[in-house]
Motif scaffolding. Structure first.
Motif, short mmCIF file in Angstrom:
data_model
loop_
_atom_site.label_atom_id
_atom_site.label_comp_id
_atom_site.label_asym_id
_atom_site.label_seq_id
_atom_site.Cartn_x
_atom_site.Cartn_y
_atom_site.Cartn_z
N ALA A 101 0.81 -1.21 0.00
CA ALA A 101 0.00 0.00 0.00
C ALA A 101 0.84 1.26 0.00
N GLY A 102 1.99 1.21 0.70
CA GLY A 102 2.67 2.48 0.86
C GLY A 102 4.14 2.50 0.57
N GLY A 103 4.76 1.38 0.19
CA GLY A 103 6.19 1.39 -0.01
C GLY A 103 6.55 0.95 -1.41
N SER A 104 7.57 1.57 -1.98
CA SER A 104 7.96 1.22 -3.34
C SER A 104 8.49 -0.19 -3.42
N SER A 105 9.18 -0.66 -2.38
CA SER A 105 9.71 -2.02 -2.42
C SER A 105 8.59 -3.03 -2.45
N THR B 83 11.18 -14.44 0.76
CA THR B 83 12.45 -14.05 1.37
C THR B 83 13.08 -12.86 0.65
N ASP B 84 12.67 -12.60 -0.62
CA ASP B 84 13.14 -11.41 -1.32
C ASP B 84 12.38 -10.16 -0.88
N VAL C 153 9.65 -17.42 7.31
CA VAL C 153 9.29 -16.84 6.00
C VAL C 153 9.62 -17.83 4.89
N ARG C 154 10.77 -18.48 5.01
CA ARG C 154 11.16 -19.47 3.99
C ARG C 154 10.15 -20.62 3.95
N ASN C 155 9.71 -21.06 5.11
CA ASN C 155 8.74 -22.15 5.17
C ASN C 155 7.40 -21.75 4.55
N LEU C 156 6.94 -20.52 4.85
CA LEU C 156 5.68 -20.05 4.26
C LEU C 156 5.82 -19.94 2.75
N ASP C 157 6.96 -19.43 2.29
CA ASP C 157 7.22 -19.33 0.86
C ASP C 157 7.11 -20.72 0.22
N MET C 158 7.72 -21.70 0.84
CA MET C 158 7.71 -23.05 0.29
C MET C 158 6.30 -23.64 0.31
#
Length: 293
Positions: free
Chosen positions: A172-176, A190-191, A242-247
């Motif tokens: 919503a508010g950040g360019s990244s 993770t990125d 985070v890695r586990n959720l990504d997977m």
């Protein structure tokens, strides 16, 4: 409640009659290792199309190994074999990217020995085919269960809401966050959820500390502070979660769970759909706030 320790895309293969040949079944599937409610380790194969469990094997520590079939014509076939019997169950990797095969297999075999361990994930840029594995290669060193948050695979709605709070704010508010939600190539959580991305957000929005603290471990120092949040997101435990959720998202099996967050079921079919759905939800919520001002 069963706790999923590991999951990845894999299909089944079946022995051709009484020969030593195995043939792959094209059905889309996933392998999951779960600590069940019965206190035992379950080795599960789930159909990704029907979301039905077609195979559920109960394993005892040290009784089974997961090994590569070196004679495999297509090179990514593995066999689950037992020391207590002649049982053999064959599987093959279905993720198009083979770079993490060794990582998954290593974690499977560690869990088959000790179901309580924390999976070890390679750090960014590590290539197991060109570098020797060692303690420094893992993104998250082993830690006791009392120090590690729940695995991403058995994430509760509250745990997913914590990730949603951060990512939706980025969208919503950040360019990244905007860049992450509209990737030019395949991305991973993770990125997106990196200390480098999150620190500027926390600095610009210090009120997030107050909002996020109820969802973080209870033993954190109080009152809530940006400095504590920065330590959390830089910790190996957070990176592993985070890695586990990504997977888990990459297995395409979280469709039912993400609906509890008000997201469409498609958001649970991959990382990019998940981030796009969060960004869209953040836009709607921002619009609702403007309408009521």
């Amino acid at each position: 409640m069963a706790e999923t320790r590991l999951a990845f895309k894999a299909g089944r293969a079946f022995r051709r009659g009484s020969t030593n040949f195995v043939d792959p079944d094209p059905t889309k599937g996933a392998l999951l290792l779960q600590n069940g409610e019965d206190g035992l380790l379950h080795f599960i194969w789930k159909n990704r199309s029907s979301n039905e469990v077609d195979e559920d094997l109960i394993l005892f520590p040290g009784d089974a190994t997961f090994a590569k079939v070196e004679q495999s014509a297509w090179g990514r076939t593995y066999v689950l074999k037992f020391s207590s019997s002649n049982q053999r169950h064959f599987f093959y990797m279905q993720d198009a990217d083979a770079s993490r095969d060794e990582e998954f297999v290593g974690n499977i075999n560690r869990l088959l020995v000790d179901p309580s361990i924390v999976p070890i994930w390679y750090s960014a840029g590590y290539n197991p085919n060109t570098q020797a594995a060692g303690p420094s290669t893992s993104a998250a060193p082993a830690a006791s269960s009392s120090q590690v948050p729940s695995s991403g695979f058995q994430a509760t709605p509250e745990e997913l809401a914590r990730i949603r709070s951060i990512v939706s704010t980025l969208g919503a508010g950040g360019s990244s966050g905007a860049a992450a939600a509209q990737p030019q190539q395949e991305i991973s959580l993770t990125d997106v959820l990196t200390p480098a991305n999150l620190r500027p957000l926390f600095a610009a929005r210090p009120e997030l500390a107050q909002a996020l603290f109820p969802h973080l471990p209870a033993d954190l120092p109080s009152p809530p502070s940006v400095e504590t949040l920065e330590r959390v997101v830089a910790s190996p435990q957070f990176r592993a979660a985070v890695r586990n959720l990504d997977m888990a998202l990459r297995t395409g099996l979280l469709g039912g769970l993400v609906r509890t967050l008000g997201l469409p079921e498609e958001a649970g079919t991959g990382v990019e759909p998940f981030l796009r759905a969060l960004q869209e939800q953040a836009r709607r919520e921002e619009g609702d706030q403007m309408d009521t001002d």
